[in-house]
Structure formats: C-alpha cells, structure tokens
Design a protein around this motif. Structure first.
Motif, PDB file in Angstrom:
ATOM      1  N   LEU A 161      -4.034   6.570   2.149  1.00  0.00           N
ATOM      2  CA  LEU A 161      -3.547   5.179   1.458  1.00  0.00           C
ATOM      3  C   LEU A 161      -4.631   3.913   2.354  1.00  0.00           C
ATOM      4  N   SER A 162      -4.672   3.626   3.005  1.00  0.00           N
ATOM      5  CA  SER A 162      -5.685   3.215   3.551  1.00  0.00           C
ATOM      6  C   SER A 162      -6.751   2.920   3.086  1.00  0.00           C
ATOM      7  N   GLN A 163      -7.070   4.657   2.258  1.00  0.00           N
ATOM      8  CA  GLN A 163      -8.420   4.509   1.810  1.00  0.00           C
ATOM      9  C   GLN A 163      -8.420   4.286   0.626  1.00  0.00           C
ATOM     10  N   LYS A 164      -7.612   4.070   0.139  1.00  0.00           N
ATOM     11  CA  LYS A 164      -7.114   3.767  -1.306  1.00  0.00           C
ATOM     12  C   LYS A 164      -6.525   2.647  -1.832  1.00  0.00           C
ATOM     13  N   ALA A 165      -5.290   2.114  -1.454  1.00  0.00           N
ATOM     14  CA  ALA A 165      -4.954   0.612  -1.339  1.00  0.00           C
ATOM     15  C   ALA A 165      -5.811  -0.335  -1.135  1.00  0.00           C
ATOM     16  N   ASN A 166      -5.561  -1.151  -1.929  1.00  0.00           N
ATOM     17  CA  ASN A 166      -6.631  -2.908  -2.190  1.00  0.00           C
ATOM     18  C   ASN A 166      -5.448  -3.809  -1.600  1.00  0.00           C
ATOM     19  N   ILE A 167      -5.075  -4.245  -0.547  1.00  0.00           N
ATOM     20  CA  ILE A 167      -4.355  -4.817  -0.029  1.00  0.00           C
ATOM     21  C   ILE A 167      -5.456  -6.554   0.700  1.00  0.00           C
ATOM     22  N   LYS A 168      -5.319  -7.415  -0.122  1.00  0.00           N
ATOM     23  CA  LYS A 168      -5.936  -8.519   0.344  1.00  0.00           C
ATOM     24  C   LYS A 168      -5.750  -8.819   1.974  1.00  0.00           C
ATOM     25  N   GLY A 169      -7.051  -8.940   1.833  1.00  0.00           N
ATOM     26  CA  GLY A 169      -7.470  -9.727   3.066  1.00  0.00           C
ATOM     27  C   GLY A 169      -8.083  -7.897   4.457  1.00  0.00           C
ATOM     28  N   PHE A 170      -8.088  -6.891   3.840  1.00  0.00           N
ATOM     29  CA  PHE A 170      -8.482  -5.887   4.269  1.00  0.00           C
ATOM     30  C   PHE A 170      -9.438  -5.034   3.944  1.00  0.00           C
ATOM     31  N   ARG A 171     -10.689  -4.478   4.403  1.00  0.00           N
ATOM     32  CA  ARG A 171     -11.010  -4.023   3.567  1.00  0.00           C
ATOM     33  C   ARG A 171     -10.278  -1.925   3.856  1.00  0.00           C
ATOM     34  N   LYS A 172     -10.742  -1.316   2.821  1.00  0.00           N
ATOM     35  CA  LYS A 172     -10.465  -0.152   2.074  1.00  0.00           C
ATOM     36  C   LYS A 172     -10.386   0.474   3.622  1.00  0.00           C
ATOM     37  N   GLY A 173      -9.982   1.370   3.830  1.00  0.00           N
ATOM     38  CA  GLY A 173      -9.944   2.317   4.762  1.00  0.00           C
ATOM     39  C   GLY A 173      -9.639   1.455   6.282  1.00  0.00           C
ATOM     40  N   HIS A 174      -9.045   0.031   6.347  1.00  0.00           N
ATOM     41  CA  HIS A 174      -8.969  -0.126   7.748  1.00  0.00           C
ATOM     42  C   HIS A 174      -7.713  -0.834   7.655  1.00  0.00           C
ATOM     43  N   VAL A 175      -6.678  -0.287   7.080  1.00  0.00           N
ATOM     44  CA  VAL A 175      -5.450  -1.311   6.762  1.00  0.00           C
ATOM     45  C   VAL A 175      -4.712  -0.533   7.894  1.00  0.00           C
ATOM     46  N   PRO A 176      -4.209  -1.482   8.252  1.00  0.00           N
ATOM     47  CA  PRO A 176      -3.135  -1.053   9.853  1.00  0.00           C
ATOM     48  C   PRO A 176      -1.681  -0.426   9.389  1.00  0.00           C
TER      49      PRO A 176
END
Length: 450
Positions: free
Chosen positions: A35-50
């Motif tokens: 999910l960290s790799q796929k998620a497009n969350i503002k403020g975070f690079r893919k693969g680096h979402v906590p």
C-alpha cells in the motif's frame, strides 16, 4: 499454514486452514509495504508512507481485508493440491477475524466431483446394430442426388399459388422506422422462393399463397432487437413483391452424361456411379453400426454405475441446454423462447421435467466416463489437441491460425475441446473391452444417406 479435514459428506469437503501468528504478521507487513508503494498520498513519496498514515487512510479493517485477498488464493490452491480435490464449483470461504499477533483461521467448503463406482467393463454386454444396404436404398439415394442437381424452370401457369410451390418474384425492400418513415434498401431484386421451405417466414407464406402471376403483395415483419445487422435491429422490414411466375423443378435423368456432371468426371458411367453410391451407403451403415455399439456400451455402463449426481452440475447442464435451444429457435424461427412456448402449445412443466431428466443423464454419463478415464490413465495429448483444433477450424471454414489463437485465449473453450478428445478416447477404449452382440436393424431404422 496448517490444514485439517473437518468433514467429508457426499461430495462436500470442509477444510479448516490456520495461519500461524508469525505468518499473519508477515502477510500484514507485506500489505503495508504494498500500500505504501501504491498509495498516492499528498506529502509522501511512494514507498515512504508511514504505517500510521496508511492506517489513517485505509483503516485496519481495510488493511486486514487486503491481506486476506493476498493470502487466500494461494492457500486455497495448496489445500486443493494437498487433498487432491476436483472442484465442480467455486469454494465457499468463511474467514475468522484477523488480528496482528494472533493466528488466523479460515474454513473452506469445497463441492467436489462425486465418487463413481462403475462395473467391470469386460462384463458389460453391448449391442451392435448391423445395417444392410438394399437395392431400393441405393436407388432412393440416387434419386435424392439427382434432385439435388435439379434446376428451376418457368411453367407459365396462371393458377393460384399453393404452399408447395416454387415462385419467381421481384421485390423492393425497405427498412421502416418507429415513426413510420421508410428508406429503400434494395430495388427490383429477383429471386426464387420455395414456399415449402421449413424455415420460411409465415408472413411471406401468408402474403403469397393464393396469389397469381402478375399479382403484388406486401410483407412486413419486425427485426429482432439483438439482430446481427445493427442498422435494422429493433425496426421493421417491408418487402413490396411482384409475382413473376410459378417455377418447377426439372430433375436430370440418370445417364452417363449426368454422371460426369454430378461427379465432376470422377465417374464416367451409370454403373460406376451406382457402385459408388452403394459403397458410400455401406460405409455409412458401418459407421452407424459403430455408433450404436458405442451408445449401447456407454449406456449400459452408465446405468450400472453408482454415483450421486450433484445438483450444481445438473443446473449448469440445464442452463447450457436451454441456452442452446433458445438460440436455435431464434435462429430458425425468429421467435423468443416464450413466444415459441405460446405458439407450440408445449407444457412448460413437462418441458422442465424432461430437461432435468436429460441433464441428469448427461451429467451422470460425463462423470462415469471421467472416472473410467482416470482409472485407465486415458488422457489427451498436445498433438491430438492441435489436430482437433485444426479439424474444427477447417470444418467450420475458419482460418486455422485465428481459431487456434482464439481457443488458446479462452481457457474454457480449450478445456472443452480437450475433454471431448478424452471422452472420445474413453468410449473407444470401452468398445474394445465390452462383450459385443450383433443384432439386426429394426425396420424403421436405416443408415444415413450417402
């Protein structure tokens, strides 16, 4: 992952699968990473979402649900392989609650192919009907062959047309819109119509029968909404017809010259032609005799076999038969299934009963053949599959390569062809093992035409 056979009743198998706590944690951690790799969350690079942010966006239940979707397919495949299950439907999956740090349990219910007990094949007595070819049959087939080369010729009769006539007509066709407006499709086209033809539209017969040469008629009928011709689908067609004349079939006489034409010079005399017709009838009679033996052998074995036919397979077979019948009725008469019932006066309840009984017979036969094939290691080969695909393509006048690509892109179609090969080989095997009793043909039976 541990598995436990909970129960096995008839053709229903229940297996409990348990993932250890460590397996669960590993699978959940993998879900977080995906999910960290796929998620497009503002403020975070893919693969680096906590983790906390992922939990905030997807919720723990969503993460656990995603984890289940990731681990269950492989787990189900392992259970099927471990217990050597032959499924006839998709398994029923009942997962327990998933939590980090605790084991995860799933109960899987499989509907499998039932156990089949079939008799000793060598003890089966099958009948083979022996067909003979008479001089009368030879002459009848020669008449049919000559009639197939008949030509239509005008009679110049002025009488009223009957339902048995051939008629020459000139017509102009129009497509009629819903608002009543029309546009011309074809103009002053000439053709011959056989009013006795089985699939002739009743509207055409009603409009023409009783008319005389020189009369005119108008025929209008709706075009089915799912017609292949999308330009006309759901609209109506109108034909303005002029009766040109009554036609008659002229059948050629049996002469050496006619034989040359019919056989494209393969045979030169009437005697050669008559011999060839007899040989074809004898070959046809032998093929039909072999088919009676196969039918008898398989029927006897199926009747003597014990198997509880699953309702799932019966229902599936009923759907297939009904769909095929609906398609044939629509293609041949243009009627829907409901309209066909209404016009034919068929009893729906009786139809459903007969359909169920026929489906049960088909399913039982298939299960018995499959069991015999497995018991005797009968399988299809890649070479046989390729040859069968090519044969079907040629017989259907389809480009072999295109049909080959289509079949291999459609798993169900590929499996269907492979199973037909296996069944055919199984029937051939059965025929070599049964006791054969030859019986004379019944008077009403006759071999196929040459």
């Amino acid at each position: 992952m541990k598995t436990e056979l909970v129960s096995q009743e008839k053709n229903i198998v229940v297996v409990k699968t348990v993932f250890e706590a460590a397996e669960v944690d590993k699978a959940i951690e993998k879900t977080y990473k995906n999910l960290s790799q796929k998620a497009n969350i503002k403020g975070f690079r893919k693969g680096h979402v906590p983790k906390k942010t992922i939990e905030l966006y997807f919720g723990k239940k969503g993460i656990y649900a995603e984890t289940m979707e990731n681990v269950l397919p492989e787990a189900i495949d392992k259970v099927i392989e471990e217990y050597e299950l032959k499924l006839i439907s998709e398994p029923d999956i009942k997962p327990a609650e998933m939590e980090e740090g605790t084991p995860f349990e799933v109960t899987l219910t499989f509907e499998v192919s039932p156990e089949v007990t079939f008799p000793e094949i060598t003890a089966i007595e099958a009948e083979k009907t022996v067909y003979t070819v008479s001089d009368e049959m030879v002459e009848e087939n020669i008449v049919r062959l000559l009639e197939a080369h008949s030509e239509l010729a005008p009679t110049y009769e002025e009488r009223e047309l009957s339902k048995e006539d051939y008629v020459s007509v000139k017509y102009t066709s129009n497509v009629v819109e819903e608002d009543g407006s029309s546009s011309e499709v074809e103009k002053d086209q000439k053709t011959e119509i056989n009013l006795a033809q089985e699939n002739m539209r009743q509207e055409v017969i009603d409009a023409i029968v009783g008319k005389k040469p020189g009369d005119t008629a108008v025929v209008e009928f709706p075009v089915e909404k799912d017609s292949e011709n999308k330009d006309f689908a759901g609209k109506a067609m109108r034909y303005d017809i002029e009766i040109l004349g009554i036609m008659a079939k002229k059948t050629p006489e049996l002469t050496d010259e006619t034989v040359l034409t019919i056989t494209q010079s393969k045979h030169k005399t009437v005697d050669e032609f008559r011999t060839e017709v007899r040989n074809q009838l004898m070959a046809s009679a032998e093929r039909q005799s072999e088919e009676t033996l196969k039918d008898s052998a398989v029927s006897k074995i199926t009747e003597a076999s014990e198997v509880e036919v699953p309702q799932t397979l019966v229902d599936r077979q009923k759907q297939a038969i009904r769909a095929e019948q609906e398609d044939r009725i629509k293609r041949e008469s243009g009627l829907s299934f409901e309209d066909f019932f209404a016009q034919s006066g068929m009893d729906k309840e009786k139809y459903e009963t007969e359909l169920t009984e026929a489906s049960q017979r088909v399913v039982k036969r298939a299960l018995v053949l499959e069991a015999i094939a497995e018991a005797n290691d009968i399988e299809w080969t890649p070479e046989e599959l390729e040859a069968e695909i090519k044969h079907i393509a040629i017989a259907s006048r389809i480009d072999p390569k295109k049909f080959h690509d289509y079949v291999y892109s459609n798993r169900d179609r590929l499996f269907e062809i492979a199973e037909k090969i296996r069944n055919r080989k199984t029937v051939d095997f059965i025929v070599t093992k049964v006791k054969v009793t030859e019986v004379e043909e019944k008077k009403e039976e006759a071999p196929a035409e040459a």
